[in-house]
Enzyme design. Structure first.
Site, PDB file in Angstrom:
ATOM      1  N   HIS A  82       1.070  -0.666  -0.080  1.00  0.00           N
ATOM      2  CA  HIS A  82       0.255   0.299  -0.077  1.00  0.00           C
ATOM      3  C   HIS A  82       1.240   1.061  -0.003  1.00  0.00           C
ATOM      4  O   HIS A  82       2.225   0.940   0.233  1.00  0.00           O
ATOM      5  CB  HIS A  82      -1.121  -0.153   1.338  1.00  0.00           C
ATOM      6  N   GLU A  84       0.420   3.809   1.958  1.00  0.00           N
ATOM      7  CA  GLU A  84       1.063   4.266   3.268  1.00  0.00           C
ATOM      8  C   GLU A  84       2.593   3.524   3.480  1.00  0.00           C
ATOM      9  O   GLU A  84       3.137   4.026   3.830  1.00  0.00           O
ATOM     10  CB  GLU A  84       0.205   4.623   4.141  1.00  0.00           C
ATOM     11  N   CYS A 110      -6.683   1.431   5.002  1.00  0.00           N
ATOM     12  CA  CYS A 110      -6.529  -0.113   5.550  1.00  0.00           C
ATOM     13  C   CYS A 110      -6.221   0.131   7.127  1.00  0.00           C
ATOM     14  O   CYS A 110      -5.040   0.401   7.629  1.00  0.00           O
ATOM     15  CB  CYS A 110      -6.567  -0.895   4.079  1.00  0.00           C
ATOM     16  N   CYS A 113      -2.651  -0.977   7.533  1.00  0.00           N
ATOM     17  CA  CYS A 113      -1.653   0.449   7.267  1.00  0.00           C
ATOM     18  C   CYS A 113      -2.001   1.397   8.882  1.00  0.00           C
ATOM     19  O   CYS A 113      -0.992   2.255   9.330  1.00  0.00           O
ATOM     20  CB  CYS A 113      -1.818   1.287   6.191  1.00  0.00           C
TER      21      CYS A 113
END
Length: 164
Positions: A82, A84, A110, A113
């Site tokens: 991801h 992040e 999410c 993260c």
């Protein structure tokens, strides 16, 4: 005389950079960009895609898509990282402290993260779009991290932040 150009506020400026970072994404399902900022300086950026040296999803295909897995579920089946996570990893890789920083992300993080964000000491999140993961919101709130939704509008065919 040329009319004075309107300058975006800092939040809009950084969010628009996150939108630009998302354009590097190699995810088939969703392009996400993230930047970490402290004292109005960009510390690290990240976009979603496969780890360095691994085939990108656009080349290898998307297992989650093939298995019809809904957004926000079964993250472990994705070959990508991801945005992040990539921003946090880039900061760590280059020895940049992100404690006390602000995350600007095109999507609300999410739950995976969010756990990283909490433990990394990130203090605030600005995001444009939601994410199908209610646990992430609960954990972010429980950790006392402020999160601010910056809606998107279209202007002359381009996505623009509503912050001005």
């Amino acid at each position: 005389m040329k009319p004075k150009q309107e300058r975006p506020c800092w939040e809009a400026y950084f969010m628009e950079i996150a939108v630009l970072v998302a354009k590097r994404s190699t995810c088939i399902r969703r392009a996400v960009g993230a930047i970490l900022v402290k004292d109005k300086r960009i510390l690290a950026t990240g976009y979603n895609g496969a780890p360095s040296g691994i085939k990108h999803c656009v080349d290898a295909g998307c297992l989650r898509e093939q298995l019809h897995i809904a957004s926000g579920h079964r993250h472990e089946l994705c070959r990508g990282i991801h945005a992040e996570q990539n921003a946090i990893i880039q900061a760590a890789f280059h020895g940049v402290s992100i404690k006390g920083s602000i995350l600007f992300c095109t999507n609300l993080p999410c739950s995976i993260c969010s756990k990283m964000i909490i433990n990394a000491g990130i203090e605030k999140i600005f995001y444009q779009s939601g994410y199908a993961d209610e646990l992430s919101k609960k954990m972010i709130m429980e950790a006392g991290i402020e999160y601010v939704h910056i809606p998107v509008t279209r202007e002359n065919g381009h996505e623009m932040s509503l912050l001005r």
